[in-house]
Design an enzyme around this catalytic site. Structure first.
Site, mmCIF file in Angstrom:
data_model
loop_
_atom_site.group_PDB
_atom_site.id
_atom_site.type_symbol
_atom_site.label_atom_id
_atom_site.label_comp_id
_atom_site.label_asym_id
_atom_site.label_seq_id
_atom_site.Cartn_x
_atom_site.Cartn_y
_atom_site.Cartn_z
ATOM 1 C CB CYS A 79 3.163 14.918 12.035
ATOM 2 S SG CYS A 79 4.718 14.239 11.586
ATOM 3 C CG HIS A 80 0.531 11.183 7.295
ATOM 4 N ND1 HIS A 80 1.137 12.463 6.672
ATOM 5 C CD2 HIS A 80 -0.506 11.045 6.695
ATOM 6 C CE1 HIS A 80 0.427 12.764 5.870
ATOM 7 N NE2 HIS A 80 -0.576 11.843 5.772
ATOM 8 C CG ASP A 129 14.145 19.666 32.987
ATOM 9 O OD1 ASP A 129 13.494 20.568 33.808
ATOM 10 O OD2 ASP A 129 14.177 18.335 33.324
#
Length: 158
Positions: A79-80, A129
């Site tokens: 991913c750039h 969470d």
């Protein structure tokens, strides 16, 4: 039925590589992703009434989604790193689930769908969470908690 063989832009001679986007033009791009987490009725009521022990579930999930969007290239190898110009995070409480929608915008050379998907995923993981103590059964497991339907809703270029 006709099958067309597609080639993968990130694989060359069985080696993963980051695609060179140098020659692409900077254009306005947007991606919107969504998903949901299924929770128990008791947990949903705690979210509705603001009585979750860890605090404000939605505020925490929104911040987590924004941070995740900005960190996407650190967790998805090809991913750039692109400039993120805007992030919107919407969380909604339903009957038995919380849904998340993350919209990401950039003016760049490549799309932002991975960033939007990462934002949604981390928003939902953060909800989990925040409420996990309420979701655990007597054995410490989560028999009914479920993250599902993570997908790209829309992607725009130009």
């Amino acid at each position: 039925m006709i099958f067309v063989e597609k080639s993968f832009t990130h694989i060359e001679a069985d080696r993963a590589r980051m695609v060179d986007i140098s020659e692409k033009n900077n254009v306005l791009r947007m991606a919107r992703a969504a998903g949901e987490i299924v929770l128990s009725a008791e947990t949903m009521e705690k979210i509705r009434t603001g009585t979750v022990e860890k605090g404000n579930v939605f505020a925490t999930a929104r911040v987590a989604a924004v941070l995740a969007v900005k960190k996407t290239p650190e967790t998805i190898p090809m991913c750039h790193q692109i400039p993120i110009t805007g992030i919107d995070v919407d969380l909604e409480i339903g009957k038995d689930s919380v849904s998340a929608v993350v919209e990401v915008r950039t003016v760049g050379k490549t799309g932002v769908e991975m960033e939007a998907l990462t934002g949604v995923s981390v928003a939902l993981l953060t909800v989990w969470d925040m409420v996990k103590s309420a979701e655990k059964d007597e054995t410490g497991n989560y028999p009914h908690t479920l993250i599902r339907n993570i997908r790209v809703l829309e992607k725009l270029k130009g």
